[in-house]
Write a protein that holds these residues in place. Structure first.
Motif, PDB file in Angstrom:
ATOM      1  N   GLU A 176       0.847  -1.190   0.000  1.00  0.00           N
ATOM      2  CA  GLU A 176       0.000   0.000   0.000  1.00  0.00           C
ATOM      3  C   GLU A 176       0.888   1.247   0.000  1.00  0.00           C
ATOM      4  O   GLU A 176       1.835   1.351   0.771  1.00  0.00           O
ATOM      5  N   ARG A 177       0.561   2.210  -0.839  1.00  0.00           N
ATOM      6  CA  ARG A 177       1.445   3.356  -1.022  1.00  0.00           C
ATOM      7  C   ARG A 177       1.637   4.177   0.249  1.00  0.00           C
ATOM      8  O   ARG A 177       2.748   4.636   0.543  1.00  0.00           O
ATOM      9  N   ASP A 178       0.580   4.385   1.003  1.00  0.00           N
ATOM     10  CA  ASP A 178       0.709   5.171   2.229  1.00  0.00           C
ATOM     11  C   ASP A 178       1.638   4.487   3.221  1.00  0.00           C
ATOM     12  O   ASP A 178       2.471   5.142   3.869  1.00  0.00           O
ATOM     13  N   PHE A 179       1.483   3.169   3.334  1.00  0.00           N
ATOM     14  CA  PHE A 179       2.338   2.429   4.259  1.00  0.00           C
ATOM     15  C   PHE A 179       3.779   2.412   3.756  1.00  0.00           C
ATOM     16  O   PHE A 179       4.725   2.546   4.544  1.00  0.00           O
ATOM     17  N   LEU A 180       3.948   2.268   2.452  1.00  0.00           N
ATOM     18  CA  LEU A 180       5.285   2.291   1.870  1.00  0.00           C
ATOM     19  C   LEU A 180       6.001   3.599   2.221  1.00  0.00           C
ATOM     20  O   LEU A 180       7.161   3.599   2.655  1.00  0.00           O
ATOM     21  N   CYS A 181       5.301   4.699   2.087  1.00  0.00           N
ATOM     22  CA  CYS A 181       5.897   6.006   2.396  1.00  0.00           C
ATOM     23  C   CYS A 181       6.209   6.140   3.882  1.00  0.00           C
ATOM     24  O   CYS A 181       7.218   6.751   4.270  1.00  0.00           O
ATOM     25  N   ILE A 203       6.155  -7.237 -11.674  1.00  0.00           N
ATOM     26  CA  ILE A 203       4.792  -7.122 -12.219  1.00  0.00           C
ATOM     27  C   ILE A 203       4.473  -5.755 -12.814  1.00  0.00           C
ATOM     28  O   ILE A 203       3.438  -5.588 -13.460  1.00  0.00           O
ATOM     29  N   LEU A 204       5.337  -4.772 -12.615  1.00  0.00           N
ATOM     30  CA  LEU A 204       4.986  -3.413 -13.008  1.00  0.00           C
ATOM     31  C   LEU A 204       5.198  -3.141 -14.501  1.00  0.00           C
ATOM     32  O   LEU A 204       6.018  -3.781 -15.158  1.00  0.00           O
ATOM     33  N   THR A 205       4.455  -2.184 -14.995  1.00  0.00           N
ATOM     34  CA  THR A 205       4.668  -1.619 -16.318  1.00  0.00           C
ATOM     35  C   THR A 205       5.412  -0.294 -16.142  1.00  0.00           C
ATOM     36  O   THR A 205       5.454   0.255 -15.026  1.00  0.00           O
ATOM     37  N   PRO A 206       6.000   0.265 -17.208  1.00  0.00           N
ATOM     38  CA  PRO A 206       6.722   1.532 -17.059  1.00  0.00           C
ATOM     39  C   PRO A 206       5.878   2.651 -16.465  1.00  0.00           C
ATOM     40  O   PRO A 206       6.364   3.401 -15.605  1.00  0.00           O
ATOM     41  N   ALA A 209       5.450   1.981 -12.735  1.00  0.00           N
ATOM     42  CA  ALA A 209       6.726   2.171 -12.052  1.00  0.00           C
ATOM     43  C   ALA A 209       6.997   3.651 -11.848  1.00  0.00           C
ATOM     44  O   ALA A 209       7.393   4.089 -10.751  1.00  0.00           O
ATOM     45  N   ARG A 210       6.768   4.439 -12.891  1.00  0.00           N
ATOM     46  CA  ARG A 210       6.964   5.891 -12.803  1.00  0.00           C
ATOM     47  C   ARG A 210       6.058   6.496 -11.733  1.00  0.00           C
ATOM     48  O   ARG A 210       6.497   7.323 -10.928  1.00  0.00           O
ATOM     49  N   ASP A 211       4.794   6.045 -11.693  1.00  0.00           N
ATOM     50  CA  ASP A 211       3.853   6.607 -10.724  1.00  0.00           C
ATOM     51  C   ASP A 211       4.264   6.291  -9.294  1.00  0.00           C
ATOM     52  O   ASP A 211       4.092   7.126  -8.393  1.00  0.00           O
ATOM     53  N   PHE A 212       4.786   5.087  -9.070  1.00  0.00           N
ATOM     54  CA  PHE A 212       5.248   4.721  -7.732  1.00  0.00           C
ATOM     55  C   PHE A 212       6.375   5.658  -7.279  1.00  0.00           C
ATOM     56  O   PHE A 212       6.360   6.195  -6.164  1.00  0.00           O
ATOM     57  N   ILE A 213       7.375   5.835  -8.151  1.00  0.00           N
ATOM     58  CA  ILE A 213       8.522   6.674  -7.780  1.00  0.00           C
ATOM     59  C   ILE A 213       8.089   8.121  -7.588  1.00  0.00           C
ATOM     60  O   ILE A 213       8.545   8.812  -6.664  1.00  0.00           O
ATOM     61  N   ARG A 214       7.201   8.584  -8.432  1.00  0.00           N
ATOM     62  CA  ARG A 214       6.695   9.952  -8.281  1.00  0.00           C
ATOM     63  C   ARG A 214       5.973  10.101  -6.944  1.00  0.00           C
ATOM     64  O   ARG A 214       6.138  11.113  -6.248  1.00  0.00           O
ATOM     65  N   GLU A 249      12.236   9.862 -13.873  1.00  0.00           N
ATOM     66  CA  GLU A 249      11.489  10.412 -12.732  1.00  0.00           C
ATOM     67  C   GLU A 249      12.413  10.840 -11.599  1.00  0.00           C
ATOM     68  O   GLU A 249      11.951  11.336 -10.578  1.00  0.00           O
ATOM     69  N   GLY A 250      13.731  10.631 -11.764  1.00  0.00           N
ATOM     70  CA  GLY A 250      14.674  11.151 -10.779  1.00  0.00           C
ATOM     71  C   GLY A 250      15.343  10.130  -9.886  1.00  0.00           C
ATOM     72  O   GLY A 250      16.043  10.509  -8.940  1.00  0.00           O
ATOM     73  N   ALA A 251      15.161   8.817 -10.146  1.00  0.00           N
ATOM     74  CA  ALA A 251      15.854   7.810  -9.343  1.00  0.00           C
ATOM     75  C   ALA A 251      17.357   8.038  -9.440  1.00  0.00           C
ATOM     76  O   ALA A 251      17.894   8.292 -10.516  1.00  0.00           O
TER      77      ALA A 251
END
Length: 417
Positions: A176-181, A203-206, A209-214, A249-251
């Motif tokens: 979950e994104r909130d927990f990840l953060c 499992i991710l698509t580009p 993946a970009r949205d996660f890092i953002r 995205e800045g990684a």
């Protein structure tokens, strides 16, 4: 009395000042840092086990290629990994050597022992802990609060012994994104200098993946105090594409393996990411200090020592990358190699263009090879050889001896005719 940790020796303030300066430097430089995990994650591929001496040879080749850090092994898993790391101490001088650890104090102690003797700024640990619902419930049997506490305590313990502490939430792409953060925030507060984003099951698509890092960049308030690393597996064949999207995205750090070896479908291939960045500077606008002329030999070395061969069409290192049998392509390559190549062989340290003689070859390629062999025929003779090639069984390899034999037959026929 127990020996005090690194922070006790250097002083808490000095240590944190050094960390902040280094992280700030890397962020400002915008250089893409390559963290190679061939020796650890790559070796987990079935059949790819490496002896300590083999690991040292690959580590030396990776150092020559310009990687920033080496994931050198998992000391708590075996004495062989400790031995392999210790062989690198004092020999591998430019890259940072890191050791994998669970969020277990014993693992961190084993890493500390294995890396003894390496300078403080060239040794580090990479901690991992499962964070997804699947891992929390079925693997760890822990609540979110217990995971956060375990991560914070383990990172803090590691930060007492190492200047460089990376933390990655295993199975981040299904967390979950909130927990990840939240986990990232607590890890950085505890002393993590790098936080990783592993797509553990690929499992991710580009776009995802970009949205996660953002999202991580936007919702972890202390993210500027750490570098962001990405680690993609290739189960959908998208590991390199996902890595490149996250670089946009800045990684700051990309974790890769040579030839893309690794569990299941493998990992993002170091050589493919490096060449994409090199050929498309206009798109990515970020330097990657990799010596691309070392890539093809590096690919061959890893294939040789792991026993995991390269498929002929493997990008950068495969045998067919600079080879063609098609007559139209052969004609173009002879006139100008750039007509049918994305880059010259010498750019990756490969041997050169190879014109494969076979049924699909054209007159010009056959004449060129015969000339290299010292066999001079007129146009009619070359065409006669080409026709003879096309009559051979499809599984017959057209090597130099076969070409000479066919040429002699053509000459003899002219003499007797």
């Amino acid at each position: 009395m127990r020996k005090r940790g690194l922070l006790g020796r250097l002083g808490w303030r000095v240590s944190h000042m050094i960390k902040d300066l280094v992280i700030g430097h890397h962020r400002r430089s915008d250089v893409v840092l390559f963290s190679d995990t061939t020796l650890r994650d790559g070796e987990q591929m079935p059949g790819a086990t490496l002896e300590p001496g083999d690991k040292l040879r690959i580590a030396l080749a990776l150092e020559a290629a310009g990687v920033h850090s080496l994931d050198a092994g998992f000391p708590a898993s075996s004495r062989a990994d400790i031995e392999a790391i210790q062989q690198m101490i004092g020999v591998i001088k430019k890259p940072v050597l890191t050791a994998l650890c669970r969020t277990v104090r014993g693992d961190i102690d084993a890493a500390d022992e294995a890396l003894t003797g390496n300078p403080p700024h060239k040794r580090g640990v990479s901690l991992f802990c499962g964070t997804s619902p699947l891992h929390r419930e079925h693997k760890l049997q822990k609540s979110k609060a217990e995971i956060v506490r375990l991560v914070a305590e383990s990172v803090a313990y590691a930060a007492e012994r190492f200047l460089i502490v990376a933390f990655s939430p295993e199975d981040a792409s299904r967390t979950e994104r909130d927990f990840l953060c939240e986990v990232y925030r607590e890890a950085i507060d505890a002393g993590a200098t790098t936080v990783g984003f592993p797509d553990t099951v690929g499992i991710l698509t580009p776009a995802k993946a970009r949205d996660f890092i953002r999202h991580v960049q936007d919702h972890v308030p202390n993210i500027n105090r750490a570098l962001v690393a990405v680690h993609f597996h290739n189960d959908l064949g998208l590991a390199v594409a996902n890595t490149l999207e996250c670089i946009k995205e800045g990684a700051n750090v990309v974790q890769c393996t040579v030839n893309g070896i690794g569990e299941r479908a493998g990992n993002a291939a170091l050589e493919e990411v490096a060449m994409a960045l090199t050929l498309h500077e206009d798109e990515f606008g970020r330097p990657a200090k990799i010596d691309t002329t070392k890539l093809a030999p590096l690919c061959r070395l890893v294939a040789e020592l792991t026993g995991i061969g390269l498929t002929p069409n493997k990008p950068v290192g495969g045998a067919n990358i600079f080879a063609t049998e098609a007559g139209i392509h052969q004609d173009g390559l002879l006139k100008n190699p750039d007509t049918y190549l994305p880059y010259r062989p010498e750019q990756v340290g490969a041997d050169g263009v190879r014109l494969v003689i076979g049924r699909h070859s054209g007159r010009r390629a056959v004449a060129h090879r015969l000339d290299e062999l010292g066999v001079i025929l007129d146009d009619d003779g070359v065409l006669a050889v080409l026709e003879a090639i096309k009559r051979l069984p499809k599984d017959r390899a057209i090597d130099d001896d076969t070409l000479r034999e066919l040429a002699r037959t053509v000459v003899d026929d002219k003499v007797t005719g």
